[in-house]
Design an enzyme around this catalytic site. Structure first.
Site, PDB file in Angstrom:
ATOM      1  N   ASP A  51     -37.696  92.883  80.595  1.00 15.63           N
ATOM      2  CA  ASP A  51     -37.811  93.791  79.678  1.00 15.63           C
ATOM      3  C   ASP A  51     -39.210  94.063  79.036  1.00 15.63           C
ATOM      4  O   ASP A  51     -39.231  94.673  77.935  1.00 15.63           O
ATOM      5  CB  ASP A  51     -36.796  93.569  78.337  1.00 15.63           C
ATOM      6  N   SER A  52     -40.167  93.129  79.511  1.00 14.61           N
ATOM      7  CA  SER A  52     -41.595  93.545  79.289  1.00 14.61           C
ATOM      8  C   SER A  52     -42.244  94.823  79.648  1.00 14.61           C
ATOM      9  O   SER A  52     -42.880  95.221  79.411  1.00 14.61           O
ATOM     10  CB  SER A  52     -42.392  92.279  79.736  1.00 14.61           C
ATOM     11  N   ASP A  90     -33.379  91.975  83.449  1.00 15.89           N
ATOM     12  CA  ASP A  90     -33.370  91.664  82.117  1.00 15.89           C
ATOM     13  C   ASP A  90     -32.128  92.310  81.358  1.00 15.89           C
ATOM     14  O   ASP A  90     -32.357  93.470  81.407  1.00 15.89           O
ATOM     15  CB  ASP A  90     -34.536  91.716  81.112  1.00 15.89           C
ATOM     16  N   LYS A 120     -30.874  88.073  83.489  1.00 13.74           N
ATOM     17  CA  LYS A 120     -31.460  87.108  82.626  1.00 13.74           C
ATOM     18  C   LYS A 120     -31.172  87.540  81.155  1.00 13.74           C
ATOM     19  O   LYS A 120     -31.039  88.675  80.832  1.00 13.74           O
ATOM     20  CB  LYS A 120     -32.823  86.891  82.856  1.00 13.74           C
ATOM     21  N   GLU A 122     -31.686  85.861  76.866  1.00  9.87           N
ATOM     22  CA  GLU A 122     -32.414  84.796  76.101  1.00  9.87           C
ATOM     23  C   GLU A 122     -31.448  84.409  75.027  1.00  9.87           C
ATOM     24  O   GLU A 122     -30.827  84.871  74.319  1.00  9.87           O
ATOM     25  CB  GLU A 122     -33.586  85.655  75.055  1.00  9.87           C
ATOM     26  N   GLU A 189     -40.712  79.788  78.311  1.00  5.53           N
ATOM     27  CA  GLU A 189     -41.700  80.470  77.921  1.00  5.53           C
ATOM     28  C   GLU A 189     -42.395  79.690  76.824  1.00  5.53           C
ATOM     29  O   GLU A 189     -42.002  79.449  75.730  1.00  5.53           O
ATOM     30  CB  GLU A 189     -41.422  81.841  77.467  1.00  5.53           C
TER      31      GLU A 189
END
Ligand code: KIV
Length: 271
Positions: A51-52, A90, A120, A122, A189
């Protein structure tokens, strides 16, 4: 690669085998067909449609604005290019937190509409219901702990996480929880290297670091950062392998001059 050489697709199982034999896992982000094709052909193990994309593709300040539809667009573009790497997409902010049914729906859309290999997300205990429900549908899940950019408004800074004992203990217990739930891998991270090494030793599943030191099972970077396309972002963990920004600007400058001077196109470049 010759036509006779069969391409052996990277699977979640192969990543576990790599960890077992001590072979480090290479992972990079990609968001579009052309870049993903180059990255895959170079032999990367895992491609993350991160999602960057919100930052490097759309120019947003954070990862929060990117939508599920936009992630699906990027995911499909990448999958169209990839033959070998495992592709992870993501789940964007707001599509899985606090509602495991919504999380499953979001993950199913990603899997159906992109044909990626996994998703993925978080977080640890806060999102474990969502993780379990997605896994129950047979969708492989990669976890993500430490600095979690989708929670930037909670933490207020992108500084190193889990330096304090309490936060480090929570990270270790979340990592165990994600492994027990059935995640196939975990991203850590921006945490101290000693903690990264400890988590990688505790878990059977591969631990991929970004700013988590050398003691983890693999490394991931954002492709625009490692190629030197982005210029302002310079955290300590980032190694730049190229200065593509300078090369691109140089080529564009050259083109502008050729157009203005009438040098381009020449006789051979026209019909
Ligand atoms: O979105 C992303 O690029 C990521 C990496 C930083 C791991 O999650």
């Amino acid at each position: 690669m010759s036509v006779n050489q069969e391409i052996r697709k990277v699977t979640t199982h192969r990543l576990t085998e790599m960890k077992l034999r001590g072979e480090k896992i290479s992972m990079l982000t990609s968001y579009d067909f052309s870049m993903a094709k180059l990255v895959d052909e170079a032999g990367i193990d895992v491609i993350l449609v991160g999602d960057s994309a919100s930052n490097v593709m759309a120019g947003n300040q954070t990862t929060l604005p990117i939508t599920l539809e936009q992630m699906i667009y990027h995911g499909k573009s990448v999958v169209n290019a990839v033959q070998r790497a495992l592709v992870v997409v993501d789940l964007p902010f707001g599509t899985y937190q606090g509602n495991s049914r919504k999380a499953l729906k979001s993950a199913i859309r990603i899997m159906k509409e992109t044909a990626a290999d996994s998703v993925k997300l978080e977080g640890g205990s806060e999102v474990i219901d969502s993780v379990e429900r997605i896994l129950s549908a047979g969708i492989p899940v990669m976890g993500h702990l430490g600095l979690m950019p989708q929670s930037i408004n909670k933490f207020g800074t992108y500084s190193v996480r889990a330096r304090e004992e309490a936060e480090a203990e929570k990270l270790v217990s979340d990592a165990r929880l994600l492994e027990e739930a059935g995640c196939f891998a975990l991203v850590l991270e921006k945490i101290p290297a000693t903690l990264g090494e400890k988590v990688a030793a505790l878990l059977q599943i591969p631990v991929i670091g970004i700013g988590a030191g050398s003691g983890v099972d693999g490394q991931v970077l954002v492709i625009h950062d490692m190629l030197g396309i982005t210029q302002q972002f310079s955290p300590r963990f980032l190694r730049r392998y190229h200065n593509l920004a300078a090369e691109i600007k140089g080529a564009v400058d050259h083109y502008i001059n050729d157009v203005k001077s009438g040098d381009f196109p020449n006789k051979k470049e026209q019909y």
